[in-house]
Motif scaffolding. Sequence first.
Motif, PDB file in Angstrom:
ATOM      1  N   ARG A  55       0.809  -1.228   0.000  1.00  0.00           N
ATOM      2  CA  ARG A  55       0.000   0.000   0.000  1.00  0.00           C
ATOM      3  C   ARG A  55       0.838   1.273   0.000  1.00  0.00           C
ATOM      4  O   ARG A  55       0.444   2.272  -0.580  1.00  0.00           O
ATOM      5  CB  ARG A  55      -0.910   0.023   1.222  1.00  0.00           C
ATOM      6  CG  ARG A  55      -2.061  -0.926   1.147  1.00  0.00           C
ATOM      7  CD  ARG A  55      -2.829  -0.966   2.456  1.00  0.00           C
ATOM      8  NE  ARG A  55      -3.450   0.311   2.767  1.00  0.00           N
ATOM      9  CZ  ARG A  55      -4.748   0.499   2.893  1.00  0.00           C
ATOM     10  NH1 ARG A  55      -5.568  -0.509   2.741  1.00  0.00           N
ATOM     11  NH2 ARG A  55      -5.224   1.672   3.190  1.00  0.00           N
ATOM     12  N   ASN A  56       1.957   1.254   0.677  1.00  0.00           N
ATOM     13  CA  ASN A  56       2.752   2.480   0.796  1.00  0.00           C
ATOM     14  C   ASN A  56       3.950   2.524  -0.144  1.00  0.00           C
ATOM     15  O   ASN A  56       4.768   3.436  -0.054  1.00  0.00           O
ATOM     16  CB  ASN A  56       3.198   2.667   2.246  1.00  0.00           C
ATOM     17  CG  ASN A  56       1.992   2.845   3.151  1.00  0.00           C
ATOM     18  OD1 ASN A  56       1.072   3.584   2.829  1.00  0.00           O
ATOM     19  ND2 ASN A  56       1.986   2.144   4.272  1.00  0.00           N
ATOM     20  N   HIS A  57       4.047   1.560  -1.039  1.00  0.00           N
ATOM     21  CA  HIS A  57       5.152   1.562  -1.988  1.00  0.00           C
ATOM     22  C   HIS A  57       4.968   2.737  -2.949  1.00  0.00           C
ATOM     23  O   HIS A  57       3.890   2.909  -3.526  1.00  0.00           O
ATOM     24  CB  HIS A  57       5.191   0.246  -2.760  1.00  0.00           C
ATOM     25  CG  HIS A  57       6.453   0.043  -3.511  1.00  0.00           C
ATOM     26  ND1 HIS A  57       6.760   0.744  -4.654  1.00  0.00           N
ATOM     27  CD2 HIS A  57       7.507  -0.780  -3.274  1.00  0.00           C
ATOM     28  CE1 HIS A  57       7.936   0.372  -5.093  1.00  0.00           C
ATOM     29  NE2 HIS A  57       8.413  -0.555  -4.275  1.00  0.00           N
ATOM     30  N   PRO A  58       5.974   3.558  -3.132  1.00  0.00           N
ATOM     31  CA  PRO A  58       5.813   4.756  -3.965  1.00  0.00           C
ATOM     32  C   PRO A  58       5.487   4.474  -5.425  1.00  0.00           C
ATOM     33  O   PRO A  58       5.082   5.379  -6.151  1.00  0.00           O
ATOM     34  CB  PRO A  58       7.155   5.477  -3.828  1.00  0.00           C
ATOM     35  CG  PRO A  58       8.118   4.452  -3.354  1.00  0.00           C
ATOM     36  CD  PRO A  58       7.321   3.451  -2.562  1.00  0.00           C
ATOM     37  N   HIS A  63      -0.623   4.142  -3.208  1.00  0.00           N
ATOM     38  CA  HIS A  63       0.201   5.319  -2.931  1.00  0.00           C
ATOM     39  C   HIS A  63      -0.155   6.456  -3.896  1.00  0.00           C
ATOM     40  O   HIS A  63      -0.234   7.621  -3.500  1.00  0.00           O
ATOM     41  CB  HIS A  63       1.683   4.966  -3.028  1.00  0.00           C
ATOM     42  CG  HIS A  63       2.599   6.111  -2.743  1.00  0.00           C
ATOM     43  ND1 HIS A  63       2.860   6.538  -1.466  1.00  0.00           N
ATOM     44  CD2 HIS A  63       3.293   6.924  -3.563  1.00  0.00           C
ATOM     45  CE1 HIS A  63       3.692   7.563  -1.512  1.00  0.00           C
ATOM     46  NE2 HIS A  63       3.959   7.816  -2.788  1.00  0.00           N
ATOM     47  N   ASP A  66      -3.257   7.919  -2.699  1.00  0.00           N
ATOM     48  CA  ASP A  66      -2.985   8.597  -1.437  1.00  0.00           C
ATOM     49  C   ASP A  66      -2.358   9.969  -1.687  1.00  0.00           C
ATOM     50  O   ASP A  66      -2.777  10.962  -1.098  1.00  0.00           O
ATOM     51  CB  ASP A  66      -2.066   7.737  -0.561  1.00  0.00           C
ATOM     52  CG  ASP A  66      -1.938   8.293   0.841  1.00  0.00           C
ATOM     53  OD1 ASP A  66      -2.979   8.640   1.437  1.00  0.00           O
ATOM     54  OD2 ASP A  66      -0.804   8.395   1.332  1.00  0.00           O
ATOM     55  N   GLU A  67      -1.395  10.020  -2.593  1.00  0.00           N
ATOM     56  CA  GLU A  67      -0.739  11.296  -2.900  1.00  0.00           C
ATOM     57  C   GLU A  67      -1.673  12.289  -3.570  1.00  0.00           C
ATOM     58  O   GLU A  67      -1.673  13.467  -3.237  1.00  0.00           O
ATOM     59  CB  GLU A  67       0.460  11.062  -3.831  1.00  0.00           C
ATOM     60  CG  GLU A  67       1.749  10.805  -3.135  1.00  0.00           C
ATOM     61  CD  GLU A  67       2.915  10.850  -4.116  1.00  0.00           C
ATOM     62  OE1 GLU A  67       2.719  11.002  -5.341  1.00  0.00           O
ATOM     63  OE2 GLU A  67       4.050  10.733  -3.639  1.00  0.00           O
TER      64      GLU A  67
END
Length: 170
Positions: A55-58, A63, A66-67
Amino acid sequence: MSTALREKPELSLSPPTGSTPVHVLEDLVRKHHGEGLSFAKASLFNMDEYLGLGRNHPQGYYHFLDELLYSQVDVDRARTFAPDALDPVPEHAAAAYTKLIQDAGGFDLIFLGIGRDGHICFNMPADSLHPYTHLERLSEKTVAGSAHSISQGRLGNAWLRGHCTCTGSS
């Protein structure tokens, strides 16, 4: 999407990812800040994710959203969902994501685009469609089409894997 959110604040929504709909996400953020559009009661579901990206991998699509959206509006992060692309048994993760969507009552609204090779939400053109979350091997054309993101540092080597998990179409 903004009209649907205003009419039903607890909307179950799947926002778009990829380079083409960025302006749509930017417009939603503008409406949140300028017109008070609220995401506080909405549930947001990613349609797809590259296998191997958390989920938080750029380089991942969670992600990405999210950004461009989640971090800029009043969405409750506990109401944002994505397929678990790190599960060592991706078929189990796909089934769990389908159940999560079903338990939430399904989708009220999905914003989809069609890729150059005809894929919809990484569902590759085929003789039949998968109605549930499943694994998909990306076509060479789709992988090549994602290559532009490499120069932007977003996909890196993830696109080389050529597989994703995505919700179905039926």
